[in-house]
Design a protein around this motif. Structure first.
Motif, PDB file in Angstrom:
ATOM      1  N   ILE A   1      11.450   4.061  10.860  1.00 45.08           N
ATOM      2  CA  ILE A   1      11.232   3.442   9.549  1.00 45.08           C
ATOM      3  C   ILE A   1       9.733   3.470   9.285  1.00 45.08           C
ATOM      4  CG2 ILE A   1      11.503   1.371   8.135  1.00 45.08           C
ATOM      5  CD1 ILE A   1      13.727   0.531  10.109  1.00 45.08           C
ATOM      6  N   ILE A   2       9.341   4.233   8.278  1.00 42.44           N
ATOM      7  CA  ILE A   2       7.921   4.470   8.010  1.00 42.44           C
ATOM      8  C   ILE A   2       7.619   4.043   6.582  1.00 42.44           C
ATOM      9  CG2 ILE A   2       6.161   6.281   7.845  1.00 42.44           C
ATOM     10  CD1 ILE A   2       8.137   7.845   9.825  1.00 42.44           C
ATOM     11  N   PHE A   3       6.481   3.400   6.388  1.00 39.82           N
ATOM     12  CA  PHE A   3       6.035   2.999   5.056  1.00 39.82           C
ATOM     13  C   PHE A   3       4.818   3.826   4.689  1.00 39.82           C
ATOM     14  CE2 PHE A   3       8.142  -0.613   6.989  1.00 39.82           C
ATOM     15  CZ  PHE A   3       9.041  -0.952   6.007  1.00 39.82           C
ATOM     16  N   ARG A   4       4.925   4.558   3.563  1.00 41.93           N
ATOM     17  CA  ARG A   4       3.783   5.349   3.099  1.00 41.93           C
ATOM     18  C   ARG A   4       3.906   5.595   1.594  1.00 41.93           C
ATOM     19  NH1 ARG A   4       6.032   9.721   6.551  1.00 41.93           N
ATOM     20  NH2 ARG A   4       7.372  10.955   5.203  1.00 41.93           N
ATOM     21  N   ASP A   5       2.764   5.586   0.945  1.00 37.06           N
ATOM     22  CA  ASP A   5       2.683   5.874  -0.493  1.00 37.06           C
ATOM     23  C   ASP A   5       3.617   4.998  -1.321  1.00 37.06           C
ATOM     24  OD1 ASP A   5       0.855   7.932   0.109  1.00 37.06           O
ATOM     25  OD2 ASP A   5       2.494   9.363   0.423  1.00 37.06           O
ATOM     26  N   GLY A   6       3.746   3.726  -0.956  1.00 39.09           N
ATOM     27  CA  GLY A   6       4.586   2.811  -1.726  1.00 39.09           C
ATOM     28  C   GLY A   6       6.070   3.028  -1.549  1.00 39.09           C
ATOM     29  N   LYS A   7       6.455   3.697  -0.476  1.00 39.43           N
ATOM     30  CA  LYS A   7       7.870   3.964  -0.228  1.00 39.43           C
ATOM     31  C   LYS A   7       8.206   3.643   1.217  1.00 39.43           C
ATOM     32  CE  LYS A   7       8.281   7.746  -3.537  1.00 39.43           C
ATOM     33  NZ  LYS A   7       6.944   7.839  -4.058  1.00 39.43           N
ATOM     34  N   MET A   8       9.463   3.299   1.435  1.00 38.06           N
ATOM     35  CA  MET A   8       9.989   3.198   2.784  1.00 38.06           C
ATOM     36  C   MET A   8      10.738   4.492   3.057  1.00 38.06           C
ATOM     37  SD  MET A   8      12.803   0.663   4.488  1.00 38.06           S
ATOM     38  CE  MET A   8      14.128   1.313   3.483  1.00 38.06           C
ATOM     39  N   VAL A   9      10.400   5.170   4.137  1.00 33.37           N
ATOM     40  CA  VAL A   9      11.045   6.423   4.516  1.00 33.37           C
ATOM     41  C   VAL A   9      11.801   6.173   5.812  1.00 33.37           C
ATOM     42  CG1 VAL A   9      10.671   8.824   5.182  1.00 33.37           C
ATOM     43  CG2 VAL A   9       9.208   7.765   3.433  1.00 33.37           C
ATOM     44  N   VAL A  10      13.078   6.503   5.810  1.00 33.76           N
ATOM     45  CA  VAL A  10      13.895   6.403   7.018  1.00 33.76           C
ATOM     46  C   VAL A  10      14.133   7.825   7.501  1.00 33.76           C
ATOM     47  CG1 VAL A  10      16.078   5.626   7.996  1.00 33.76           C
ATOM     48  CG2 VAL A  10      14.983   4.285   6.196  1.00 33.76           C
TER      49      VAL A  10
ATOM     50  N   GLU B   1       4.223  -1.745  -1.320  1.00 37.62           N
ATOM     51  CA  GLU B   1       2.847  -1.353  -1.607  1.00 37.62           C
ATOM     52  C   GLU B   1       1.987  -1.377  -0.348  1.00 37.62           C
ATOM     53  OE1 GLU B   1       2.186  -4.241  -4.623  1.00 37.62           O
ATOM     54  OE2 GLU B   1       2.855  -2.905  -6.218  1.00 37.62           O
ATOM     55  N   GLU B   2       2.342  -2.231   0.580  1.00 34.45           N
ATOM     56  CA  GLU B   2       1.672  -2.304   1.877  1.00 34.45           C
ATOM     57  C   GLU B   2       2.734  -2.123   2.960  1.00 34.45           C
ATOM     58  OE1 GLU B   2      -1.615  -2.751   2.411  1.00 34.45           O
ATOM     59  OE2 GLU B   2      -1.970  -2.780   0.249  1.00 34.45           O
ATOM     60  N   PRO B   3       2.408  -1.454   4.051  1.00 35.23           N
ATOM     61  CA  PRO B   3       3.390  -1.328   5.137  1.00 35.23           C
ATOM     62  C   PRO B   3       3.813  -2.709   5.649  1.00 35.23           C
ATOM     63  CG  PRO B   3       1.538   0.150   5.482  1.00 35.23           C
ATOM     64  CD  PRO B   3       1.169  -0.746   4.331  1.00 35.23           C
ATOM     65  N   LEU B   4       5.083  -2.839   5.989  1.00 32.68           N
ATOM     66  CA  LEU B   4       5.609  -4.085   6.542  1.00 32.68           C
ATOM     67  C   LEU B   4       5.581  -4.019   8.060  1.00 32.68           C
ATOM     68  CD1 LEU B   4       8.808  -4.558   4.336  1.00 32.68           C
ATOM     69  CD2 LEU B   4       6.570  -5.603   4.007  1.00 32.68           C
ATOM     70  N   ASP B   5       5.285  -5.149   8.696  1.00 27.72           N
ATOM     71  CA  ASP B   5       5.426  -5.262  10.145  1.00 27.72           C
ATOM     72  C   ASP B   5       6.814  -5.832  10.385  1.00 27.72           C
ATOM     73  OD1 ASP B   5       5.517  -5.958  12.816  1.00 27.72           O
ATOM     74  OD2 ASP B   5       3.470  -6.744  12.848  1.00 27.72           O
ATOM     75  N   LEU B   6       7.755  -4.988  10.729  1.00 23.86           N
ATOM     76  CA  LEU B   6       9.150  -5.403  10.836  1.00 23.86           C
ATOM     77  C   LEU B   6       9.419  -6.300  12.034  1.00 23.86           C
ATOM     78  CD1 LEU B   6      10.893  -2.100   9.731  1.00 23.86           C
ATOM     79  CD2 LEU B   6      10.447  -4.158   8.381  1.00 23.86           C
ATOM     80  N   ASP B   7       8.440  -6.486  12.906  1.00 24.65           N
ATOM     81  CA  ASP B   7       8.600  -7.437  14.011  1.00 24.65           C
ATOM     82  C   ASP B   7       8.236  -8.853  13.593  1.00 24.65           C
ATOM     83  OD1 ASP B   7       9.537  -5.703  16.038  1.00 24.65           O
ATOM     84  OD2 ASP B   7       7.491  -4.967  16.350  1.00 24.65           O
ATOM     85  N   THR B   8       7.356  -8.990  12.596  1.00 26.51           N
ATOM     86  CA  THR B   8       6.872 -10.327  12.234  1.00 26.51           C
ATOM     87  C   THR B   8       7.127 -10.721  10.788  1.00 26.51           C
ATOM     88  OG1 THR B   8       4.677  -9.471  11.670  1.00 26.51           O
ATOM     89  CG2 THR B   8       5.023 -10.200  13.963  1.00 26.51           C
TER      90      THR B   8
END
Length: 134
Positions: A48-57, A18-25
């Motif tokens: 790796i992109i987070f948008r509209d409640g989805k993870m897009v690779v 639901e919110e973008p993840l910071d994959l470094d932290t």
């Protein structure tokens, strides 16, 4: 939101993006800095992109420029690759047994044309390998 219950299993983690993840932290999730030695793809965080409640690779037809090393996910020397993509993983390989559910969709290159609809692998897997040093 209610989630299914299964006898003998306790719900440990739900990720709805639901919110973008910071994959470094993020304390659970990170990204892989590797790729298959024999493959054509180098994994990079930017794909790796987070948008509209989805993870897009995303797969990009461009080589990695100064690929960043992040999580010790790959200890082998990955030679340069002509394309990039992404791989999201748990930070410490912490989920190795249980029941897993995922919703995934491989992209369509030309919707409706099964002769051209790509050569993509969408997968979720659980493993622990001695090469991953965390």
């Amino acid at each position: 939101k209610a989630y299914p219950q299964y006898p003998g299993f306790k719900l440990m983690l739900v990720e709805e993006f639901e919110e973008p993840l910071d994959l470094d932290t993020d304390p659970i999730w990170t990204w892989s800095d590797g790729g298959l030695i024999e493959g054509q793809i180098r994994f990079v965080k930017d794909n790796i992109i987070f948008r509209d409640g989805k993870m897009v690779v995303e797969v990009r037809d461009e080589p990695a420029v100064n690929p960043q090393v992040c999580s010790a996910a790959e200890v082998a020397d990955i030679p340069p690759k002509k394309m990039t993509s992404g791989e999201m993983r748990t930070r410490y390989n912490m989920f190795r047994y249980g029941r897993y559910e995922a919703r995934m969709k491989a992209p369509s290159v030309q919707p409706g044309n099964t002769e051209i609809n790509g050569n993509y692998v969408s997968t979720m897997f659980v493993y622990r390998d001695a090469k991953y040093k965390h």
